[in-house]
Design a protein around this motif. Structure first.
Motif, PDB file in Angstrom:
ATOM      1  N   HIS A  90       0.851  -1.202   0.000  1.00  0.00           N
ATOM      2  CA  HIS A  90       0.000   0.000   0.000  1.00  0.00           C
ATOM      3  C   HIS A  90       0.880   1.242   0.000  1.00  0.00           C
ATOM      4  CE1 HIS A  90      -3.585  -2.409   0.772  1.00  0.00           C
ATOM      5  NE2 HIS A  90      -2.823  -3.100   1.607  1.00  0.00           N
ATOM      6  N   PHE A  91       0.491   2.226  -0.812  1.00  0.00           N
ATOM      7  CA  PHE A  91       1.310   3.413  -1.020  1.00  0.00           C
ATOM      8  C   PHE A  91       0.426   4.645  -1.133  1.00  0.00           C
ATOM      9  CE2 PHE A  91       3.185  -0.343  -2.782  1.00  0.00           C
ATOM     10  CZ  PHE A  91       4.499  -0.311  -2.328  1.00  0.00           C
ATOM     11  N   ILE A  97      -3.134  10.548  -3.283  1.00  0.00           N
ATOM     12  CA  ILE A  97      -3.957   9.449  -3.769  1.00  0.00           C
ATOM     13  C   ILE A  97      -3.308   8.156  -3.288  1.00  0.00           C
ATOM     14  CG2 ILE A  97      -2.811   9.325  -6.023  1.00  0.00           C
ATOM     15  CD1 ILE A  97      -5.618   8.578  -7.173  1.00  0.00           C
ATOM     16  N   SER A  98      -4.129   7.276  -2.739  1.00  0.00           N
ATOM     17  CA  SER A  98      -3.629   5.993  -2.254  1.00  0.00           C
ATOM     18  C   SER A  98      -3.824   4.935  -3.321  1.00  0.00           C
ATOM     19  CB  SER A  98      -4.373   5.581  -0.978  1.00  0.00           C
ATOM     20  OG  SER A  98      -4.116   6.515   0.049  1.00  0.00           O
ATOM     21  N   PHE A  99      -2.885   4.005  -3.362  1.00  0.00           N
ATOM     22  CA  PHE A  99      -2.990   2.900  -4.310  1.00  0.00           C
ATOM     23  C   PHE A  99      -2.264   1.704  -3.738  1.00  0.00           C
ATOM     24  CE2 PHE A  99       0.778   5.256  -5.364  1.00  0.00           C
ATOM     25  CZ  PHE A  99       1.722   4.301  -5.707  1.00  0.00           C
ATOM     26  N   GLY A 100      -2.414   0.575  -4.405  1.00  0.00           N
ATOM     27  CA  GLY A 100      -1.770  -0.630  -3.910  1.00  0.00           C
ATOM     28  C   GLY A 100      -1.685  -1.703  -4.964  1.00  0.00           C
ATOM     29  N   GLY A 154     -10.590  -7.288   0.553  1.00  0.00           N
ATOM     30  CA  GLY A 154     -11.457  -6.651  -0.437  1.00  0.00           C
ATOM     31  C   GLY A 154     -11.210  -5.175  -0.618  1.00  0.00           C
ATOM     32  N   GLY A 155      -9.966  -4.730  -0.463  1.00  0.00           N
ATOM     33  CA  GLY A 155      -9.645  -3.318  -0.639  1.00  0.00           C
ATOM     34  C   GLY A 155     -10.019  -2.817  -2.020  1.00  0.00           C
TER      35      GLY A 155
END
Length: 146
Positions: free
Chosen positions: A18-19, A29-32, A39-40
């Motif tokens: 996760h970043f 903005i978060s992403f992964g 269930g992200g």
């Protein structure tokens, strides 16, 4: 290159897979990885690329058309195939499809007439993201001495 041409983001790890990316204006903005067992719903980097392709052209088209009429529908679908071959992992068959409608009224006919030209103009010369993908540019990856 000048300071005016430089664009940047910083990507920080928040936890395993996760970043968060932060731009120079403080937006985040978060992403992964997209493989969260709980269930992200975070975007993956590939989905961010697709969003950047659609978003870049959407901004151009919105500016060109909405000065004449406010759209009643403005949606952009972006698709592509993720493959792995002798060139490595990459995306192919990228497609950006606009679905835009304007209610009848002042400026609507003009906005409808401009729409195809605005999409073409963005694709052919204005959208930095799609122009970069289509023309290609070297990417350098290094490790900073910590």
């Amino acid at each position: 290159m000048t300071e005016e041409s430089l664009r940047s983001v910083t990507v920080e790890r928040t936890s395993t897979g996760h970043f968060t990316a932060t731009n120079a204006r403080g937006g985040t903005i978060s992403f992964g990885t997209g493989s969260d067992p709980h269930g992200g719903t975070e975007f993956t980097p590939v989905e961010l690329l697709l969003a950047a392709l659609g978003g870049c052209t959407a901004v151009d088209v919105d500016v060109a058309t909405s000065r004449h009429a406010e759209p009643t529908r403005f949606s952009v679908a972006v698709t592509g195939n993720k493959i792995s071959d002798e060139l490595g992992n990459r995306m192919t068959d990228l497609s950006v499809t606009f679905s835009v409608a304007f209610a009848d009224g002042e400026g609507a006919e003009r906005a409808r007439a401009i729409l195809p030209r605005a999409v073409k103009s963005s694709h052919d010369r204005l959208c930095t993201v799609s122009r970069t993908v289509e023309t290609g540019t070297p990417v350098t990856a290094t490790v900073d001495d910590a």
